[in-house]
Design a protein around this motif. Structure first.
Motif, PDB file in Angstrom:
ATOM      1  N   GLY A 522       0.799  -1.217   0.000  1.00 41.06           N
ATOM      2  CA  GLY A 522       0.000   0.000   0.000  1.00 41.06           C
ATOM      3  C   GLY A 522       0.833   1.269   0.000  1.00 41.06           C
ATOM      4  N   MET A 523       1.146   1.721   1.194  1.00 44.00           N
ATOM      5  CA  MET A 523       1.877   2.982   1.314  1.00 44.00           C
ATOM      6  C   MET A 523       3.277   2.899   0.715  1.00 44.00           C
ATOM      7  SD  MET A 523       1.778   6.077   2.161  1.00 44.00           S
ATOM      8  CE  MET A 523       0.265   6.241   3.086  1.00 44.00           C
ATOM      9  N   GLY A 524       3.821   1.698   0.576  1.00 34.68           N
ATOM     10  CA  GLY A 524       5.174   1.566   0.029  1.00 34.68           C
ATOM     11  C   GLY A 524       5.310   2.061  -1.393  1.00 34.68           C
ATOM     12  N   PRO A 525       4.597   1.473  -2.362  1.00 32.86           N
ATOM     13  CA  PRO A 525       4.830   1.839  -3.766  1.00 32.86           C
ATOM     14  C   PRO A 525       4.047   3.040  -4.263  1.00 32.86           C
ATOM     15  CG  PRO A 525       3.315  -0.007  -3.652  1.00 32.86           C
ATOM     16  CD  PRO A 525       3.752   0.276  -2.234  1.00 32.86           C
ATOM     17  N   ILE A 526       2.980   3.427  -3.577  1.00 31.42           N
ATOM     18  CA  ILE A 526       2.034   4.371  -4.181  1.00 31.42           C
ATOM     19  C   ILE A 526       2.536   5.819  -4.211  1.00 31.42           C
ATOM     20  CG2 ILE A 526      -0.288   5.365  -3.869  1.00 31.42           C
ATOM     21  CD1 ILE A 526      -1.187   2.510  -3.130  1.00 31.42           C
ATOM     22  N   PRO A 527       3.287   6.320  -3.220  1.00 24.67           N
ATOM     23  CA  PRO A 527       3.743   7.720  -3.319  1.00 24.67           C
ATOM     24  C   PRO A 527       4.533   8.020  -4.584  1.00 24.67           C
ATOM     25  CG  PRO A 527       4.015   6.934  -1.084  1.00 24.67           C
ATOM     26  CD  PRO A 527       3.610   5.753  -1.897  1.00 24.67           C
ATOM     27  N   PHE A 528       5.485   7.181  -4.948  1.00 18.84           N
ATOM     28  CA  PHE A 528       6.274   7.443  -6.149  1.00 18.84           C
ATOM     29  C   PHE A 528       5.450   7.185  -7.411  1.00 18.84           C
ATOM     30  CE2 PHE A 528       9.523   7.096  -2.938  1.00 18.84           C
ATOM     31  CZ  PHE A 528      10.473   8.025  -3.343  1.00 18.84           C
ATOM     32  N   THR A 529       4.481   6.278  -7.329  1.00 21.78           N
ATOM     33  CA  THR A 529       3.589   6.056  -8.464  1.00 21.78           C
ATOM     34  C   THR A 529       2.772   7.304  -8.751  1.00 21.78           C
ATOM     35  OG1 THR A 529       3.427   3.695  -7.930  1.00 21.78           O
ATOM     36  CG2 THR A 529       1.725   4.615  -9.354  1.00 21.78           C
ATOM     37  N   LEU A 530       2.143   7.859  -7.729  1.00 21.26           N
ATOM     38  CA  LEU A 530       1.328   9.065  -7.918  1.00 21.26           C
ATOM     39  C   LEU A 530       2.172  10.259  -8.341  1.00 21.26           C
ATOM     40  CD1 LEU A 530      -1.303   9.051  -5.005  1.00 21.26           C
ATOM     41  CD2 LEU A 530      -1.715   8.824  -7.441  1.00 21.26           C
ATOM     42  N   ALA A 531       3.334  10.400  -7.760  1.00 19.66           N
ATOM     43  CA  ALA A 531       4.187  11.541  -8.101  1.00 19.66           C
ATOM     44  C   ALA A 531       4.575  11.539  -9.568  1.00 19.66           C
ATOM     45  CB  ALA A 531       5.434  11.542  -7.221  1.00 19.66           C
ATOM     46  N   SER A 532       4.825  10.356 -10.132  1.00 18.53           N
ATOM     47  CA  SER A 532       5.315  10.276 -11.506  1.00 18.53           C
ATOM     48  C   SER A 532       4.205  10.309 -12.544  1.00 18.53           C
ATOM     49  CB  SER A 532       6.136   9.001 -11.690  1.00 18.53           C
ATOM     50  OG  SER A 532       5.344   7.846 -11.469  1.00 18.53           O
ATOM     51  N   GLU A 533       2.964   9.998 -12.163  1.00 25.67           N
ATOM     52  CA  GLU A 533       1.896   9.887 -13.155  1.00 25.67           C
ATOM     53  C   GLU A 533       0.847  10.989 -13.072  1.00 25.67           C
ATOM     54  OE1 GLU A 533      -0.015   6.148 -12.449  1.00 25.67           O
ATOM     55  OE2 GLU A 533      -1.022   6.812 -10.619  1.00 25.67           O
ATOM     56  N   SER A 534       0.802  11.747 -11.984  1.00 25.30           N
ATOM     57  CA  SER A 534      -0.316  12.660 -11.762  1.00 25.30           C
ATOM     58  C   SER A 534      -0.243  13.942 -12.575  1.00 25.30           C
ATOM     59  CB  SER A 534      -0.402  13.017 -10.265  1.00 25.30           C
ATOM     60  OG  SER A 534      -0.674  11.876  -9.487  1.00 25.30           O
ATOM     61  N   PHE A 535       0.923  14.325 -13.042  1.00 27.62           N
ATOM     62  CA  PHE A 535       1.092  15.620 -13.694  1.00 27.62           C
ATOM     63  C   PHE A 535       1.157  15.470 -15.206  1.00 27.62           C
ATOM     64  CE2 PHE A 535       2.787  15.865  -9.441  1.00 27.62           C
ATOM     65  CZ  PHE A 535       2.236  17.054  -8.966  1.00 27.62           C
ATOM     66  N   PRO A 536       0.698  16.490 -15.940  1.00 28.06           N
ATOM     67  CA  PRO A 536       0.805  16.439 -17.408  1.00 28.06           C
ATOM     68  C   PRO A 536       2.256  16.540 -17.851  1.00 28.06           C
ATOM     69  CG  PRO A 536       0.067  18.610 -16.707  1.00 28.06           C
ATOM     70  CD  PRO A 536       0.075  17.744 -15.474  1.00 28.06           C
ATOM     71  N   LEU A 537       2.510  16.157 -19.092  1.00 31.26           N
ATOM     72  CA  LEU A 537       3.876  16.116 -19.602  1.00 31.26           C
ATOM     73  C   LEU A 537       4.564  17.465 -19.490  1.00 31.26           C
ATOM     74  CD1 LEU A 537       6.044  14.407 -20.990  1.00 31.26           C
ATOM     75  CD2 LEU A 537       5.038  15.063 -23.186  1.00 31.26           C
ATOM     76  N   SER A 538       3.821  18.543 -19.683  1.00 27.15           N
ATOM     77  CA  SER A 538       4.413  19.882 -19.650  1.00 27.15           C
ATOM     78  C   SER A 538       4.954  20.237 -18.270  1.00 27.15           C
ATOM     79  CB  SER A 538       3.372  20.921 -20.074  1.00 27.15           C
ATOM     80  OG  SER A 538       2.237  20.857 -19.221  1.00 27.15           O
ATOM     81  N   HIS A 539       4.419  19.631 -17.211  1.00 27.82           N
ATOM     82  CA  HIS A 539       4.830  19.954 -15.843  1.00 27.82           C
ATOM     83  C   HIS A 539       5.219  18.702 -15.053  1.00 27.82           C
ATOM     84  CE1 HIS A 539       2.517  23.489 -17.047  1.00 27.82           C
ATOM     85  NE2 HIS A 539       3.086  24.159 -16.077  1.00 27.82           N
ATOM     86  N   ARG A 540       5.493  17.599 -15.748  1.00 34.72           N
ATOM     87  CA  ARG A 540       5.700  16.329 -15.030  1.00 34.72           C
ATOM     88  C   ARG A 540       6.936  16.373 -14.146  1.00 34.72           C
ATOM     89  NH1 ARG A 540       4.312  12.223 -18.866  1.00 34.72           N
ATOM     90  NH2 ARG A 540       2.244  12.852 -18.148  1.00 34.72           N
ATOM     91  N   GLU A 541       8.048  16.865 -14.674  1.00 34.56           N
ATOM     92  CA  GLU A 541       9.275  16.904 -13.861  1.00 34.56           C
ATOM     93  C   GLU A 541       9.116  17.853 -12.684  1.00 34.56           C
ATOM     94  OE1 GLU A 541       9.081  17.513 -17.108  1.00 34.56           O
ATOM     95  OE2 GLU A 541      10.747  16.641 -18.237  1.00 34.56           O
ATOM     96  N   ALA A 542       8.490  19.016 -12.913  1.00 30.22           N
ATOM     97  CA  ALA A 542       8.320  19.997 -11.840  1.00 30.22           C
ATOM     98  C   ALA A 542       7.404  19.449 -10.751  1.00 30.22           C
ATOM     99  CB  ALA A 542       7.754  21.298 -12.415  1.00 30.22           C
ATOM    100  N   GLY A 543       6.263  18.875 -11.146  1.00 29.37           N
ATOM    101  CA  GLY A 543       5.332  18.338 -10.164  1.00 29.37           C
ATOM    102  C   GLY A 543       5.903  17.152  -9.414  1.00 29.37           C
ATOM    103  N   CYS A 544       6.555  16.254 -10.143  1.00 36.17           N
ATOM    104  CA  CYS A 544       7.167  15.087  -9.509  1.00 36.17           C
ATOM    105  C   CYS A 544       8.270  15.522  -8.543  1.00 36.17           C
ATOM    106  CB  CYS A 544       7.724  14.155 -10.579  1.00 36.17           C
ATOM    107  SG  CYS A 544       8.399  12.600  -9.947  1.00 36.17           S
ATOM    108  N   ALA A 545       9.057  16.508  -8.942  1.00 33.39           N
ATOM    109  CA  ALA A 545      10.130  17.004  -8.077  1.00 33.39           C
ATOM    110  C   ALA A 545       9.562  17.570  -6.781  1.00 33.39           C
ATOM    111  CB  ALA A 545      10.942  18.071  -8.807  1.00 33.39           C
ATOM    112  N   PHE A 546       8.455  18.303  -6.863  1.00 33.54           N
ATOM    113  CA  PHE A 546       7.865  18.894  -5.658  1.00 33.54           C
ATOM    114  C   PHE A 546       7.353  17.808  -4.722  1.00 33.54           C
ATOM    115  CE2 PHE A 546       4.954  21.009  -2.899  1.00 33.54           C
ATOM    116  CZ  PHE A 546       5.415  22.309  -2.782  1.00 33.54           C
ATOM    117  N   ALA A 547       6.639  16.812  -5.274  1.00 35.70           N
ATOM    118  CA  ALA A 547       6.081  15.751  -4.433  1.00 35.70           C
ATOM    119  C   ALA A 547       7.186  14.929  -3.782  1.00 35.70           C
ATOM    120  CB  ALA A 547       5.163  14.863  -5.267  1.00 35.70           C
TER     121      ALA A 547
END
Length: 750
Positions: A522-547
């Motif tokens: 549960g809590m193990g894999p999901i934070p990095f999963t959400l961080a990498s997939e939740s943002f659009p391509l135009s802001h993916r690195e910025a959003g993932c970096a913040f999370a």
């Protein structure tokens, strides 16, 4: 490349495109739709021609058009592929070969159908393994604090856990905390933020390669450090590499995987982090047998250079993310390279062409806003100042655009919850914790054995999530496991009151192992999963970096304060475990109220999920989902589960009439809402005060038969929120229809 807008003779094309763009940012009705929804077959042919001429002239135009038609009618062709009737779909413009049918079925039903993804999985797994191995190295080295000049660490003293002992924190506690926290602080404060420019300039694979080099150098350097000051400085370099790798690796996995099983591919990150922790603890035990504390410490600190070497070799064979080459208005934009990579990763040419075109169209909707809809000729950022300005704008937009802000809230909550749940205390300080429990600071063997046990449990119990993270879902795993984690951590805290050292240690270890087992899927894999997939391509690195910055920053704070004044030295074992029990309960409430489901959706479809107002999501959870849950599971009433979203891609209506809701949202667009929800058993209004009006709708999946004048029969009666079908499709048996959409009912919410 300029956007080529196709306008229908009726003049609806521009308005419909404008509505789609707006819905990607403010999706008031929760509509999930295909980016090709409003193109007639003639418009689709013209748009494909423009894309082919400007971007993919090396491929056959007819094959590209064929793939675009499959992309536009995903559900229809999925049903054709599953049909046992050899004549099914004979009247459609695309006739699927047997290999293509098998590939379309497999990509949705089979977990590892894309076997060409092996090189990506290998690189992601090695990067994750390295991350876990480094954490184990830090953990093991903490037991040898005296060897680098810190002999007075409170948490490793005998009787340090008793209230009557001298457990006041010493200066060495703070020095140990700072030394252990430095890689996480600099990963959060520098490494993660550097991932945006490095991913922009050299791609995801290039950024991971830089990270591997930094960790390789810092691992060798730390082996020869004789003071805590030198070790702290070397770990700063290690931290920059950790931050780069933690952001870039999950993004690479997310952008290369098939949307139906994206979570399982990103899961490789956490799964192999856990495996790296376990193997790292095992090597710590092996190095302990050197019978020379100085030599053991050198081996523990220097060991991560081996997996970093293997990672650099694996990256040589790993392809770059195809979406890296699909970012319009960037210097890396090259759809031909993206297609070549997808051709290497997918089973058929049809799938590679389909994904290339679908991503291209989705990104057009993603990157063009109201202000540049008429003038889309923005220049590519060039020069240092211009690039820095564009990066700062990306971070600013994370907070001011609803779609980005919602993704930031959700991913940051889960990232923070992972650190506050208490698992990383075990990953970082299990040796220290059990050393205090055993009251024997002179022997590191048994604390290392317990640490190895935690690492093994964390890895083994992460395996069940490989498939279920995409079938059960990210959100459901969290809301199921967090309450159990809370109870288990509280049980471990109460076990510290047990009389008798052996019984006390055994009970605490038992509940901690159970806690690790529940945490892993549960809590193990999901934070990095959400961080990498939740943002659009135009802001993916910025959003993932913040999370991920949020995640690693709090990891550093835990590293800093756990062995010092604020947590361990004051609260001791029982108080520390009780504190984390309460934080697990808080995390459950936040996840239930604020975190959306992202399973079985393409990265581009998630724009529409996160564009729904957060307050509407919270209202739905409190006012509709909780009452339904009570009626269903307490009162035993058989009621359909309410849904916040209207899925027009995989769960469209099949009857001949529907109620339509008029909801002008400022751009002249008319949206579907409660009529569809009532027809699918989801009832209730959305609180926006929208009025209803009945509009007949042609059966969504029977399509339209061409008339003599080239138009489509019944087109004038079709809601603009429905897909336009280029030709008719035989209605298949109900069991096939149910199979094709059974996952979509839950795919965007629960």
């Amino acid at each position: 490349m300029e956007l080529d807008r196709t306008i229908t003779p009726s003049g609806k094309g521009h308005d419909q495109y404008h509505a789609q763009v707006t819905r990607r940012r403010k999706n008031r009705q929760g509509i999930i739709e295909n980016p090709l929804a409003y193109l007639t077959d003639e418009e689709l042919q013209h748009d494909v021609y423009i894309f082919w001429m400007n971007c993919l002239s090396a491929v056959d135009q007819e094959e590209l058009l064929r793939a675009a038609r499959v992309a536009q009618n995903a559900r229809s062709y999925d049903e054709v592929a599953r049909s046992e009737d050899p004549t099914a779909g004979y009247h459609l413009p695309v006739q699927l070969s047997e290999d293509e049918k098998k590939a379309l079925i497999a990509e949705k039903d089979a977990l590892f159908s894309q076997r060409k993804m092996f090189t990506v999985i290998l690189a992601v797994s090695l990067a994750a393994f390295l991350q876990g191995f480094v954490q184990s190295s830090i953990n093991g080295a903490s037991l040898y604090a005296a060897e680098f000049g810190l002999p007075n660490v409170t948490s490793t003293k005998p009787d340090s856990t008793t209230s009557d002992g001298d457990s006041s924190p010493q200066l060495d506690d703070w020095k140990l905390g700072a030394t252990n926290a430095s890689p996480f602080f600099f990963a959060a404060l520098l490494g993660c933020w550097l991932s945006l420019p490095l991913n922009d300039l050299i791609g995801r694979r290039g950024a991971i390669a830089v990270a591997a080099c930094l960790i390789f150098a810092s691992s060798l350097g730390s082996a020869w450090c004789s003071t805590w000051q030198a070790l702290l400085c070397v770990r700063i370099v290690n931290g920059i590499g950790m931050g780069l790798k933690a952001c870039s690796t999950p993004i690479l996995a997310a952008e290369t995987a098939v949307g139906f099983w994206r979570g399982s591919f990103i899961l490789a990150w956490q799964l192999w982090v856990a495996f790296g922790i376990m193997v790292g603890f095992a090597f710590n035990l092996i190095f302990y047998t050197a019978n020379d504390a100085k030599r053991s410490l050198q081996l523990i600190l220097g060991a991560p250079f081996v997996p970093s070497t293997f990672l650099m070799i694996a990256l040589w064979f790993c392809p770059e993310s195809p979406r890296y080459y699909m970012r319009q208005r960037t210097s890396s934009y090259d759809p031909q390279k993206a297609y070549n990579i997808l051709l290497r990763l997918r089973k058929t040419k049809l799938q590679a062409l389909r994904d290339t075109y679908l991503v291209y169209k989705s990104i057009q909707l993603e990157e063009y806003s109201d202000s540049n809809l008429e003038d889309s000729t923005d220049d590519v950022p060039r020069g240092l100042v211009t690039r820095l300005k564009s990066y700062l704008i990306q971070y600013k937009e994370l907070f001011i655009q609803r779609r980005l802000r919602n993704a930031l809230i959700s991913s940051s909550i889960v990232s923070l919850a992972q650190q506050l749940c208490g698992m990383n205390i075990l990953a970082f300080y299990s040796g220290t914790l059990f050393s205090g429990l055993l009251k024997n600071s002179n022997d590191a063997f048994m604390p290392m054995v317990y640490s190895l046990g935690i690492g093994a449990v964390n890895f083994i119990f992460g395996l069940p999530a490989i498939r279920t993270i995409d079938t059960l879902g990210r959100r459901k795993w969290l809301v199921m496991t967090l309450p159990i984690m809370c109870l288990l951590m509280m049980a471990a805290a109460l076990s510290t009151l047990t009389v008798g050292q052996n019984a006390r240690v055994g009970l605490i270890a038992f509940f901690i192992f159970l806690f690790a087992a529940v945490y892993s899927p549960g809590m193990g894999p999901i934070p990095f999963t959400l961080a990498s997939e939740s943002f659009p391509l135009s802001h993916r690195e910025a959003g993932c970096a913040f999370a991920i910055t949020t995640n690693l920053l709090f990891a550093g704070l835990i590293q800093m304060f756990f062995p010092s004044n604020s947590i361990y030295a004051r609260l001791h074992n029982g108080g520390s475990l009780g504190l984390f029990s309460g934080l697990n309960l808080l995390a459950f409430v936040l996840v239930f109220l604020f975190v959306e489901e992202t399973k079985r959706r393409s990265l581009e479809d998630l724009d529409l999920v996160f564009a729904v107002r957060k307050r509407d999501f919270v209202r739905h959870q409190v006012a509709r989902y909780l009452p339904w849950f009570f009626r269903r599971y307490v009162l035993g009433r058989d009621e359909d589960k309410p849904s916040l979203y209207v899925d027009l891609i995989w769960n469209g209506p099949r009857t001949t009439t529907a109620t339509h809701v008029g909801s002008p949202d400022g751009d002249g667009d008319v949206e579907m809402a409660e009529g569809l929800r009532r027809r699918s058993g989801n009832g209730g209004g959305d609180g926006d005060g929208d009025g209803e009006r009945g509009i007949p709708i042609v059966s969504g999946w029977n399509g339209f038969a061409p008339s003599s004048n080239g138009s489509y029969a019944g087109e004038e009666n079709v809601s603009p929120s429905f897909l336009r079908r280029p030709s008719a499709l035989v209605v298949l048996p109900d069991y096939l229809s149910a199979r094709s959409s059974e996952d979509s009912n839950n795919s965007a919410h629960r």
